[in-house]
Design a protein around this motif. Sequence first.
Motif, short mmCIF file in Angstrom:
data_model
loop_
_atom_site.label_atom_id
_atom_site.label_comp_id
_atom_site.label_asym_id
_atom_site.label_seq_id
_atom_site.Cartn_x
_atom_site.Cartn_y
_atom_site.Cartn_z
N THR A 55 0.88 -1.17 0.00
CA THR A 55 0.00 0.00 0.00
C THR A 55 0.92 1.22 0.00
OG1 THR A 55 -0.06 0.16 2.40
CG2 THR A 55 -1.78 -1.16 1.38
N ASP A 58 0.32 7.96 -3.48
CA ASP A 58 1.03 8.47 -4.65
C ASP A 58 1.37 9.94 -4.45
OD1 ASP A 58 -1.21 10.02 -5.23
OD2 ASP A 58 -1.92 8.76 -6.86
N LEU A 64 -2.94 4.02 -2.97
CA LEU A 64 -2.80 2.97 -3.99
C LEU A 64 -2.55 1.64 -3.30
CD1 LEU A 64 -0.36 4.71 -6.48
CD2 LEU A 64 -2.71 4.18 -6.96
N LYS A 66 -1.54 -2.50 -4.20
CA LYS A 66 -1.15 -3.47 -5.23
C LYS A 66 -1.50 -4.85 -4.71
CE LYS A 66 2.85 -4.82 -8.04
NZ LYS A 66 4.30 -4.64 -8.19
N GLU A 112 -1.18 -9.32 -11.56
CA GLU A 112 -1.14 -8.22 -10.60
C GLU A 112 -2.07 -7.09 -10.98
OE1 GLU A 112 3.38 -8.42 -8.82
OE2 GLU A 112 3.03 -7.16 -10.58
N LEU A 114 -3.07 -2.86 -9.77
CA LEU A 114 -2.87 -1.67 -8.94
C LEU A 114 -4.16 -0.87 -8.95
CD1 LEU A 114 -0.40 -0.29 -7.45
CD2 LEU A 114 -0.34 1.26 -9.38
N VAL A 265 1.41 3.89 -14.43
CA VAL A 265 1.64 4.14 -13.00
C VAL A 265 3.03 4.72 -12.75
CG1 VAL A 265 -0.03 2.51 -12.12
CG2 VAL A 265 2.23 1.70 -12.74
#
Length: 642
Positions: A55, A58, A64, A66, A112, A114, A265
């Motif tokens: 976590t 940003d 954010l 993941k 994965e 995000l 990202v």
Amino acid sequence: MAGKDIQEGLKHLLKLLEQEKEEDLLQYKRKMIGTSLAERRKQGVCWYPVNLEKTKFDSGDRLLIKVSRPPEHTDSHLFQSGKLVSLFSTAFSNEESREAVNGVINYVNKQEMLVTLNNNDIPDWIHDGQLGVQLLFDENAYREMEKAVKHLINAKDERLVELKKVLLGELEARFESRSPVKIAGLNDSQNEALNKVLCASDVAIIHGPPGTGKTTTLIQAILETLKSETQTLVCAPSNAAVDLLADRLGEQGINVLRIGHPARVTEETLSKTLDARITRHPDYKTLKSLRKQAEEYKAMGQKYKRNFGHLEREQRKRLLAEARELRHEAEHLEFFITHDIIARSQVIACTMVGASNAMLKGMKFDTVFIDEAAQALEPASWIPIIRSERVIFAGDHCQLPPTIRSLEAARNGLEITLFEKAIKSNSADVMLKEQYRMNESIMNFSSRIFYKNQLVANESVAHWKIFPDDLSIEFIDTAGCGYFEEIDPETRSSFNKEEAQLLLKHFKGYVEQIEMLGKWNEVEDIGIIAPYKAQVSLLQDLMLQPGALGQHIQSKLGVNTVDSFQGQERDIIYISLVRSNEKGEIGFLSNTRRMNVAITRARKKLVIIGDSATIGQHEFYAAFLDYVNEIGAYRSAFELMY
């Protein structure tokens, strides 16, 4: 199209949009309601369980997270950047919706994801385990499209009414005469397109076939336009396409503000978002201080218990009133900062639906640039146009159309984009003719069928190959081999085991040949494309599983559907056509625009495997079979079987 016809056409468009929304919602409900988490996972609308990888906040102070799914969960999924999702936990409860938090996907690949969460605090249950992520139905996009079409039907603004008539064919597009501009880095057709844009009073269209430098031309058109306009709006249907434009403009020193959720990202892209720009504003420290003070006064006021005396009650009132006043002051300052940032930006970049963002309320632009316009539903295209004086489209209606869920709505006209209508109604388009991507043998069939034989390969790519004696194109014909297609009983998607095995055999032999000749360094990347998800899954299992191929090969290899490769290119492309049956049914392969995309992803080598007896009954594939025979690219699968 006469005025009355235009109005009727827009009312019809509203009905089609409603049909599409109903079908989209129905498909969503089928996948979600009354189904288990395992079933949803198979449907591609849920990842469960997921591991929390990290976590972070940003550069715009947004939270954010993941997550990754277990390696054994390889089901194909419907998650994409920009989609709304819900993060939930089933720990200590049977309720998956327990304190669920909504968010937006920034980035997703096979394993994965995000996500930007919509609340600023990390949920206290996030470390309890048993986390899952599932898709939400995005009603907002439909609401904004509907609002735009209704606004258009009832428009009183003279300029908007005029623009509506031009784009839908009642009035002719106008062009001013001016001295032509010639940019040294652009070829003749790119300069012609640039000048069309600069002379256009209403609309100009850059028609960019694969590899012809559409984005380069569009960027140059935006730069030239900004010499006479202080600010412009730049849109595209997908977050990824918006990010690409924002990044390219940023590289040219343009002050870009990215509204909405970026798909990329990198800090480079995130730094252009409004949240990040606010944190860099000179008044941000004051804003942060006001918020902190407000929280402190609120906390002090809430310390008092209910059973206290008059003085304490008054003190509590004063503290809470002070907290409110400070919050009010902070809101005013944030409003000022936001509008200061917007006013100073040369380019506002967002998706089409993102152009309805409250931040842009009441704003008008001299020009809106819409990239990938041939992939946008007409109602979505109108959202940014409503707030603009003129529109510049860029795209290619010979490549992928917009994704439409309702077959009936598509058949009744929803699949026809505003880009196509504008090309048909006006002499406002310039086609880019020189391509910089692929060997001319790969290009020529596409040029012949889709682009009136007008494409020319730039000399830097016209004859490039992996090695000198290589064939640029091979068609491997499985007719007569008995490699019949099958249907996945759950997904109803087609696959063909023998064809996948044949592709793997050819691929291994080809890679060995490249390595033996010492040319592996000539290969940057490889794509394996199949039009059906079941075949994609089968090929991924065959080629991407540990040990199936060398790591040095797998690292350069991507296996996916045609749609996933849109906008990309690879040195080597393999295409598995899948369909092989005695009735000559080719289903989804009959969408020749999709096949145009698949073929034109290849730079130096294209290998297509399919059954000529099945596909050859369709005129497009019959023409392709003639072409491969003409250039000596035909091979029978029997040659590879022994």
